[in-house]
Design a protein around this motif. Structure first.
Motif, PDB file in Angstrom:
ATOM      1  N   GLY A  43      70.094  78.390  60.914  1.00 57.51           N
ATOM      2  CA  GLY A  43      70.455  78.570  59.648  1.00 57.51           C
ATOM      3  C   GLY A  43      71.562  77.463  59.242  1.00 57.51           C
ATOM      4  O   GLY A  43      71.844  76.786  60.346  1.00 57.51           O
ATOM      5  N   ILE A  44      72.127  77.597  58.162  1.00 59.74           N
ATOM      6  CA  ILE A  44      73.192  76.610  57.809  1.00 59.74           C
ATOM      7  C   ILE A  44      73.913  77.393  56.649  1.00 59.74           C
ATOM      8  O   ILE A  44      73.364  78.110  55.822  1.00 59.74           O
ATOM      9  CB  ILE A  44      72.515  75.228  57.172  1.00 59.74           C
ATOM     10  N   ASP A  45      75.093  77.097  56.624  1.00 58.79           N
ATOM     11  CA  ASP A  45      75.926  77.656  55.353  1.00 58.79           C
ATOM     12  C   ASP A  45      76.671  76.533  54.889  1.00 58.79           C
ATOM     13  O   ASP A  45      77.773  76.164  55.173  1.00 58.79           O
ATOM     14  CB  ASP A  45      76.809  78.838  55.998  1.00 58.79           C
ATOM     15  N   LEU A  46      76.247  76.177  53.576  1.00 62.27           N
ATOM     16  CA  LEU A  46      76.909  75.303  52.932  1.00 62.27           C
ATOM     17  C   LEU A  46      77.905  75.489  51.879  1.00 62.27           C
ATOM     18  O   LEU A  46      78.461  74.935  51.193  1.00 62.27           O
ATOM     19  CB  LEU A  46      76.036  74.367  52.014  1.00 62.27           C
ATOM     20  N   SER A  47      77.923  76.883  51.812  1.00 64.09           N
ATOM     21  CA  SER A  47      78.994  77.898  50.850  1.00 64.09           C
ATOM     22  C   SER A  47      80.042  78.068  51.497  1.00 64.09           C
ATOM     23  O   SER A  47      81.141  78.483  50.690  1.00 64.09           O
ATOM     24  CB  SER A  47      78.301  79.020  50.316  1.00 64.09           C
ATOM     25  N   VAL A  48      80.651  77.642  52.568  1.00 67.95           N
ATOM     26  CA  VAL A  48      81.968  77.898  53.157  1.00 67.95           C
ATOM     27  C   VAL A  48      83.010  77.093  52.520  1.00 67.95           C
ATOM     28  O   VAL A  48      84.198  77.622  52.279  1.00 67.95           O
ATOM     29  CB  VAL A  48      81.956  77.682  54.730  1.00 67.95           C
ATOM     30  N   GLY A  49      82.936  75.857  51.924  1.00 65.60           N
ATOM     31  CA  GLY A  49      83.893  75.187  51.219  1.00 65.60           C
ATOM     32  C   GLY A  49      84.122  76.047  50.042  1.00 65.60           C
ATOM     33  O   GLY A  49      85.457  76.032  49.530  1.00 65.60           O
ATOM     34  N   SER A  50      83.450  76.489  49.231  1.00 70.16           N
ATOM     35  CA  SER A  50      83.491  77.276  48.213  1.00 70.16           C
ATOM     36  C   SER A  50      84.276  78.537  48.437  1.00 70.16           C
ATOM     37  O   SER A  50      85.200  78.963  47.702  1.00 70.16           O
ATOM     38  CB  SER A  50      82.194  77.462  47.150  1.00 70.16           C
ATOM     39  N   THR A  51      83.928  78.977  49.291  1.00 68.45           N
ATOM     40  CA  THR A  51      84.555  80.223  49.925  1.00 68.45           C
ATOM     41  C   THR A  51      86.104  80.085  50.237  1.00 68.45           C
ATOM     42  O   THR A  51      86.854  80.855  49.919  1.00 68.45           O
ATOM     43  CB  THR A  51      83.679  80.852  51.170  1.00 68.45           C
ATOM     44  N   VAL A  52      86.333  79.032  50.947  1.00 65.25           N
ATOM     45  CA  VAL A  52      87.502  78.699  51.197  1.00 65.25           C
ATOM     46  C   VAL A  52      88.320  78.657  49.846  1.00 65.25           C
ATOM     47  O   VAL A  52      89.600  79.165  49.730  1.00 65.25           O
ATOM     48  CB  VAL A  52      87.653  77.323  52.103  1.00 65.25           C
ATOM     49  N   ALA A  53      87.825  77.986  49.025  1.00 65.26           N
ATOM     50  CA  ALA A  53      88.289  77.825  47.613  1.00 65.26           C
ATOM     51  C   ALA A  53      88.860  79.168  46.839  1.00 65.26           C
ATOM     52  O   ALA A  53      89.838  79.554  46.599  1.00 65.26           O
ATOM     53  CB  ALA A  53      87.789  76.944  46.750  1.00 65.26           C
ATOM     54  N   ILE A  54      87.539  79.890  46.872  1.00 65.62           N
ATOM     55  CA  ILE A  54      87.637  81.103  46.306  1.00 65.62           C
ATOM     56  C   ILE A  54      88.630  82.427  47.000  1.00 65.62           C
ATOM     57  O   ILE A  54      89.556  83.054  46.398  1.00 65.62           O
ATOM     58  CB  ILE A  54      86.124  82.030  46.198  1.00 65.62           C
ATOM     59  N   ALA A  55      88.750  82.343  48.237  1.00 67.36           N
ATOM     60  CA  ALA A  55      89.730  83.027  49.227  1.00 67.36           C
ATOM     61  C   ALA A  55      91.082  82.826  48.563  1.00 67.36           C
ATOM     62  O   ALA A  55      92.090  83.647  48.406  1.00 67.36           O
ATOM     63  CB  ALA A  55      89.466  82.962  50.322  1.00 67.36           C
ATOM     64  N   GLY A  56      91.356  81.356  48.600  1.00 65.54           N
ATOM     65  CA  GLY A  56      92.724  81.047  48.384  1.00 65.54           C
ATOM     66  C   GLY A  56      93.143  81.239  46.994  1.00 65.54           C
ATOM     67  O   GLY A  56      94.215  81.640  46.806  1.00 65.54           O
ATOM     68  N   ALA A  57      92.390  81.051  45.926  1.00 71.12           N
ATOM     69  CA  ALA A  57      92.420  81.132  44.501  1.00 71.12           C
ATOM     70  C   ALA A  57      92.429  82.844  44.265  1.00 71.12           C
ATOM     71  O   ALA A  57      93.700  83.057  43.465  1.00 71.12           O
ATOM     72  CB  ALA A  57      91.322  80.901  43.785  1.00 71.12           C
ATOM     73  N   LEU A  58      91.955  83.720  44.983  1.00 73.37           N
ATOM     74  CA  LEU A  58      92.137  85.164  44.703  1.00 73.37           C
ATOM     75  C   LEU A  58      93.470  85.557  45.299  1.00 73.37           C
ATOM     76  O   LEU A  58      94.056  86.343  44.585  1.00 73.37           O
ATOM     77  CB  LEU A  58      90.994  85.889  45.373  1.00 73.37           C
ATOM     78  N   ALA A  59      93.715  85.185  46.374  1.00 76.64           N
ATOM     79  CA  ALA A  59      95.065  85.560  46.963  1.00 76.64           C
ATOM     80  C   ALA A  59      96.258  85.004  46.249  1.00 76.64           C
ATOM     81  O   ALA A  59      97.135  85.964  45.901  1.00 76.64           O
ATOM     82  CB  ALA A  59      95.220  85.053  48.470  1.00 76.64           C
ATOM     83  N   CYS A  60      96.323  83.778  45.871  1.00 80.56           N
ATOM     84  CA  CYS A  60      97.290  83.209  45.324  1.00 80.56           C
ATOM     85  C   CYS A  60      97.432  83.915  43.769  1.00 80.56           C
ATOM     86  O   CYS A  60      98.508  84.142  43.230  1.00 80.56           O
ATOM     87  CB  CYS A  60      97.113  81.805  45.150  1.00 80.56           C
ATOM     88  N   GLU A  61      96.403  83.945  43.279  1.00 77.94           N
ATOM     89  CA  GLU A  61      96.392  84.694  41.783  1.00 77.94           C
ATOM     90  C   GLU A  61      96.839  86.152  41.687  1.00 77.94           C
ATOM     91  O   GLU A  61      97.875  86.734  41.094  1.00 77.94           O
ATOM     92  CB  GLU A  61      94.816  84.679  41.229  1.00 77.94           C
ATOM     93  N   HIS A  62      96.640  87.079  42.870  1.00 79.07           N
ATOM     94  CA  HIS A  62      97.068  88.318  43.022  1.00 79.07           C
ATOM     95  C   HIS A  62      98.278  88.158  43.187  1.00 79.07           C
ATOM     96  O   HIS A  62      99.224  89.022  42.834  1.00 79.07           O
ATOM     97  CB  HIS A  62      96.172  88.941  44.198  1.00 79.07           C
ATOM     98  N   ILE A  63      99.190  87.445  44.107  1.00 76.06           N
ATOM     99  CA  ILE A  63     100.462  87.314  44.383  1.00 76.06           C
ATOM    100  C   ILE A  63     101.325  86.753  43.174  1.00 76.06           C
ATOM    101  O   ILE A  63     102.232  87.305  42.968  1.00 76.06           O
ATOM    102  CB  ILE A  63     100.481  86.518  45.545  1.00 76.06           C
ATOM    103  N   ALA A  64     100.613  85.751  42.479  1.00 68.93           N
ATOM    104  CA  ALA A  64     101.542  85.433  41.349  1.00 68.93           C
ATOM    105  C   ALA A  64     101.617  86.264  40.245  1.00 68.93           C
ATOM    106  O   ALA A  64     102.697  86.006  39.549  1.00 68.93           O
ATOM    107  CB  ALA A  64     100.874  84.205  40.788  1.00 68.93           C
ATOM    108  N   THR A  65     100.704  87.265  39.930  1.00 68.39           N
ATOM    109  CA  THR A  65     100.773  88.105  38.804  1.00 68.39           C
ATOM    110  C   THR A  65     101.294  89.383  39.367  1.00 68.39           C
ATOM    111  O   THR A  65     101.479  90.479  38.370  1.00 68.39           O
ATOM    112  CB  THR A  65      99.293  88.461  38.327  1.00 68.39           C
ATOM    113  N   ALA A  66     101.472  89.723  40.526  1.00 66.44           N
ATOM    114  CA  ALA A  66     102.226  90.928  41.174  1.00 66.44           C
ATOM    115  C   ALA A  66     103.393  91.143  40.809  1.00 66.44           C
ATOM    116  O   ALA A  66     104.423  90.060  40.520  1.00 66.44           O
ATOM    117  CB  ALA A  66     102.041  91.027  42.821  1.00 66.44           C
TER     118      ALA A  66
END
Length: 370
Positions: A88-111
């Protein structure tokens, strides 16, 4: 009687391959050699390149920087190795990196309490959970619906980058949390915490895939999916699992990247890291056709790419030519560790054996037939 296969025409056994030849045939020899050459080459431009100093109880130096900044790529490449091992191949890992960082920072910033440990733990859980769902979707598309891996993950590669920008509203989200900073920029036991975390995940993956039957099952699915299905291997479950593991590794890498700079950039975070991960896997000796894989080789490949990036910046190569320089060097590495290329090169260097003279042949013939 027919002589055994290992006995030549003169009744002699051929000489065994010397130790050096056996060493060069090891799958990790050429990646390790090239990594060592890159590190030694940096000494010519930075005389204290190998110097490691202790400051405020922390280790600093160029080698430490390579390990710290290479930790996210090691994790992404680790998950990519398991996916490629199943063809197989997984071309979505770069987008997953961005989503994970965005979710974590958004959650922390609004807490209400951004600096609390509970807020950081909930942000990590949210990011990893969403990433696991992304991996599950990739796995189901490939294993259950029969979508080609490159197509299934390409969809999430494009859509996921848009999702990350939606989460951040197209802005860079900055956070101020010492607990979150620990993931990518903190130190523990004098070493960067990111290095220790990457080493722990590599050790766990290596143990699970080499000390249990899981690694053999993954190789069987990638090597011959039809035969593995006939002997009762549940290929669909394994495919879903490796895509989930790949997404989770990418999520941890995204947490490292965003915490190191204390911000999330949905547009640039993890951009093209999927290509570096594929290169790291290939340099490490894992074939894109599936089957056998090497976790240690992948780690070496990721370190080669990170060391190469550090070398490029040290040499002052213009940014617009950096990618071309990296592509040329990676191509050379792949050619050098190719057995077919080395065999062809050795044949050209080997002097042609002189043909026997006609008179000599006649004499030999007379000696045989008086």
């Amino acid at each position: 009687m027919t002589p055994p296969d290992d006995i030549g025409a003169g009744g002699r056994r051929p000489a065994r391959a010397p130790g050096v030849r056996r060493l060069t045939r090891h799958r990790l020899f050429w990646p390790a050699t090239f990594l060592a050459s890159l590190l030694l080459g940096n000494v010519a431009f930075t005389h204290d390149f190998f110097a490691v100093r202790v400051q405020n109880g922390h280790l600093y130096g160029s080698l430490i920087d390579i390990l710290q900044f290479g930790a996210p790529l090691i994790l992404v490449s680790l998950g990519m190795t398991l996916v490629i091992a199943t063809r197989g191949i997984d071309l979505s890992v770069g987008s997953t990196v961005a989503i994970a960082g965005a979710l974590a920072c958004e959650h922390i910033a609004t807490a209400k309490d951004p600096g609390s440990l509970s807020t950081v733990m909930s942000a990590i859980t949210l990011a990893v959970g969403v990433a696991a769902a992304i991996g599950l979707l990739n796995g189901l598309l490939v294993a259950r619906l029969g979508v080609q891996p490159i197509v299934a993950t390409l969809v999430l590669m494009v859509a996921g980058r848009g999702v990350a920008q939606l989460i951040t509203d197209g802005q860079i989200i900055s956070v101020s949390s010492s607990a979150y900073k620990m993931i990518g920029g903190g130190y523990w036991l004098t070493l960067p915490f990111a290095v220790l975390l990457a080493a722990a995940l590599v050790a766990v993956t290596s143990f699970v895939t080499r000390r249990t039957a899981l690694g053999m099952l993954i190789e069987s699915v990638g090597g011959n999916p039809v035969a593995s299905r006939l002997v009762g291997v549940r290929a669909a479950g394994l495919l879903v699992m490796v895509y989930v593991v790949s997404a989770v590794c990418a999520a941890v890498a995204g947490l490292m990247i965003s915490s190191n700079v204390s911000s999330a950039d949905g547009n640039n975070a993890g951009l093209w890291i999927e290509l570096d991960a594929i290169l790291a896997v290939v340099i490490g000796g894992t074939a894109l056709t599936g089957g056998r894989f090497s976790v240690g080789g992948t780690v070496l490949g990721a370190l080669i790419i990170q060391t190469l990036s550090t070398t490029i910046y040290t040499l002052g190569v213009p940014p617009e030519t950096t990618l071309v320089f990296k592509a040329l060097v990676v191509m050379v590495v792949c050619l050098v560790q190719s057995p077919a290329f080395r065999a062809r090169l050795s044949r050209r260097r080997r002097p042609a054996a002189s043909a026997p003279a006609v008179g000599d042949a006649g004499v030999r013939q007379q000696e045989v037939h008086p």
